[in-house]
Design a protein around this motif. Structure first.
Motif, mmCIF file in Angstrom:
data_model
loop_
_atom_site.group_PDB
_atom_site.id
_atom_site.type_symbol
_atom_site.label_atom_id
_atom_site.label_comp_id
_atom_site.label_asym_id
_atom_site.label_seq_id
_atom_site.Cartn_x
_atom_site.Cartn_y
_atom_site.Cartn_z
ATOM 1 N N LEU A 16 -39.968 41.928 -22.980
ATOM 2 C CA LEU A 16 -41.159 41.307 -23.570
ATOM 3 C C LEU A 16 -40.795 40.210 -24.567
ATOM 4 O O LEU A 16 -41.650 39.736 -25.308
ATOM 5 C CB LEU A 16 -42.014 42.376 -24.248
ATOM 6 C CG LEU A 16 -42.660 43.382 -23.303
ATOM 7 C CD1 LEU A 16 -43.300 44.518 -24.084
ATOM 8 C CD2 LEU A 16 -43.669 42.699 -22.398
ATOM 9 N N GLY B 192 -38.487 45.869 -31.596
ATOM 10 C CA GLY B 192 -39.887 45.639 -31.245
ATOM 11 C C GLY B 192 -40.736 45.051 -32.351
ATOM 12 O O GLY B 192 -41.934 44.845 -32.174
ATOM 13 N N GLN B 193 -40.134 44.754 -33.504
ATOM 14 C CA GLN B 193 -40.903 44.300 -34.659
ATOM 15 C C GLN B 193 -41.193 42.806 -34.690
ATOM 16 O O GLN B 193 -42.130 42.372 -35.352
ATOM 17 C CB GLN B 193 -40.186 44.701 -35.956
ATOM 18 C CG GLN B 193 -40.024 46.197 -36.105
ATOM 19 C CD GLN B 193 -41.356 46.926 -36.097
ATOM 20 O OE1 GLN B 193 -42.277 46.549 -36.809
ATOM 21 N NE2 GLN B 193 -41.466 47.953 -35.279
ATOM 22 N N SER B 194 -40.392 42.006 -33.996
ATOM 23 C CA SER B 194 -40.618 40.562 -34.044
ATOM 24 C C SER B 194 -40.368 39.941 -32.669
ATOM 25 O O SER B 194 -39.649 40.496 -31.847
ATOM 26 C CB SER B 194 -39.714 39.911 -35.095
ATOM 27 O OG SER B 194 -38.356 40.146 -34.778
ATOM 28 N N GLN B 195 -40.985 38.798 -32.469
ATOM 29 C CA GLN B 195 -40.845 38.064 -31.216
ATOM 30 C C GLN B 195 -39.566 37.224 -31.273
ATOM 31 O O GLN B 195 -39.322 36.541 -32.261
ATOM 32 C CB GLN B 195 -42.069 37.160 -31.019
ATOM 33 C CG GLN B 195 -42.311 36.705 -29.622
ATOM 34 C CD GLN B 195 -42.789 37.820 -28.698
ATOM 35 O OE1 GLN B 195 -43.406 38.776 -29.114
ATOM 36 N NE2 GLN B 195 -42.480 37.678 -27.428
ATOM 37 N N LEU B 196 -38.742 37.287 -30.220
ATOM 38 C CA LEU B 196 -37.511 36.485 -30.173
ATOM 39 C C LEU B 196 -37.753 35.107 -29.585
ATOM 40 O O LEU B 196 -37.109 34.142 -29.949
ATOM 41 C CB LEU B 196 -36.446 37.186 -29.318
ATOM 42 C CG LEU B 196 -35.816 38.441 -29.882
ATOM 43 C CD1 LEU B 196 -34.869 39.040 -28.864
ATOM 44 C CD2 LEU B 196 -35.078 38.137 -31.169
ATOM 45 N N ASN C 285 -40.742 32.245 -28.103
ATOM 46 C CA ASN C 285 -42.128 31.820 -27.979
ATOM 47 C C ASN C 285 -42.366 31.475 -26.514
ATOM 48 O O ASN C 285 -41.909 30.446 -26.028
ATOM 49 C CB ASN C 285 -42.404 30.615 -28.880
ATOM 50 C CG ASN C 285 -43.844 30.185 -28.821
ATOM 51 O OD1 ASN C 285 -44.701 30.939 -28.374
ATOM 52 N ND2 ASN C 285 -44.109 28.977 -29.263
ATOM 53 N N SER D 108 -47.349 44.855 -21.030
ATOM 54 C CA SER D 108 -46.331 45.786 -21.520
ATOM 55 C C SER D 108 -46.052 46.899 -20.519
ATOM 56 O O SER D 108 -44.952 47.443 -20.489
ATOM 57 C CB SER D 108 -46.727 46.363 -22.874
ATOM 58 O OG SER D 108 -47.935 47.076 -22.773
ATOM 59 N N LYS E 182 -39.029 40.435 -27.216
ATOM 60 C CA LYS E 182 -39.085 40.925 -28.590
ATOM 61 C C LYS E 182 -37.692 41.331 -29.056
ATOM 62 O O LYS E 182 -36.801 41.584 -28.247
ATOM 63 C CB LYS E 182 -40.014 42.137 -28.685
ATOM 64 C CG LYS E 182 -41.463 41.810 -28.420
ATOM 65 C CD LYS E 182 -42.317 43.037 -28.575
ATOM 66 C CE LYS E 182 -43.782 42.685 -28.340
ATOM 67 N NZ LYS E 182 -44.643 43.871 -28.457
ATOM 68 N N HIS E 183 -37.536 41.417 -30.370
ATOM 69 C CA HIS E 183 -36.308 41.943 -30.966
ATOM 70 C C HIS E 183 -36.139 43.374 -30.449
ATOM 71 O O HIS E 183 -37.127 44.050 -30.157
ATOM 72 C CB HIS E 183 -36.437 41.914 -32.492
ATOM 73 C CG HIS E 183 -35.166 42.235 -33.190
ATOM 74 N ND1 HIS E 183 -34.780 43.530 -33.430
ATOM 75 C CD2 HIS E 183 -34.184 41.441 -33.681
ATOM 76 C CE1 HIS E 183 -33.618 43.531 -34.039
ATOM 77 N NE2 HIS E 183 -33.231 42.265 -34.209
ATOM 78 N N ASN F 50 -38.403 46.144 -24.871
ATOM 79 C CA ASN F 50 -38.666 45.122 -25.893
ATOM 80 C C ASN F 50 -38.057 43.780 -25.500
ATOM 81 O O ASN F 50 -38.685 42.731 -25.665
ATOM 82 C CB ASN F 50 -38.135 45.572 -27.252
ATOM 83 C CG ASN F 50 -38.990 46.657 -27.864
ATOM 84 O OD1 ASN F 50 -40.182 46.752 -27.595
ATOM 85 N ND2 ASN F 50 -38.382 47.500 -28.676
#
Length: 140
Positions: free
Chosen positions: A64, A70-74, A76, A15, A66-67, A61
């Motif tokens: 990384l 920052g709450q969910s992964q966009l 894999n 991060s 992420k959405h 985000n």
């Protein structure tokens, strides 16, 4: 016009790397004296970012995968550990192990830089203010 093309790569487990990269781009735009960057395109629309000013937190985000909140992964991301030998890596169900390592590198974007050729820079350096102004107008 000369274009430099650079593929941005980020270790999805680092991060700090994503934070540094996001800070670099947002600071560059802010310090250039130009308008702040804004999101546009299909991806921006899908993420409800279209027209919004680019912020460091949202950019970090996305670097990384992420959405924006920052709450969910966009995405894999499957990145092998550098210390793991190929035969030691666990294989996901249905994953082919004959994929090249490049297919597992996470590249969240590209950086395209446009600049005048060196001959234009040299002409600008030895010109008076009138000619410099004309050159600068061509590249705005």
């Amino acid at each position: 016009m000369v274009m430099t093309f650079f593929v941005l790569t980020v270790d999805p487990e680092d991060s700090q790397m994503a934070s540094d990269l996001a800070t670099y781009y947002v600071t560059y735009i802010d310090e250039s004296g130009r308008r702040s960057g804004r999101w546009y395109g299909g991806g921006a629309t899908a993420l409800s970012l279209s027209g919004k000013v680019v912020s460091r937190d949202v950019l970090q985000n996305l670097f990384l995968a992420k959405h924006p909140d920052g709450q969910s992964q966009l995405v894999n991301i499957r990145v092998p550990k550098p210390e793991a030998a190929p035969q030691e890596r666990k294989q996901d169900a249905g994953e082919s192990d004959n994929l090249p390592d490049e297919s597992r590198i996470y590249a969240p974007g590209t950086d395209l830089t446009f600049r005048p050729p060196a001959s234009v820079n040299a002409l600008w350096a030895v010109s008076d203010d009138r000619v410099r102004g004309a050159i600068e107008e061509c590249f705005e």
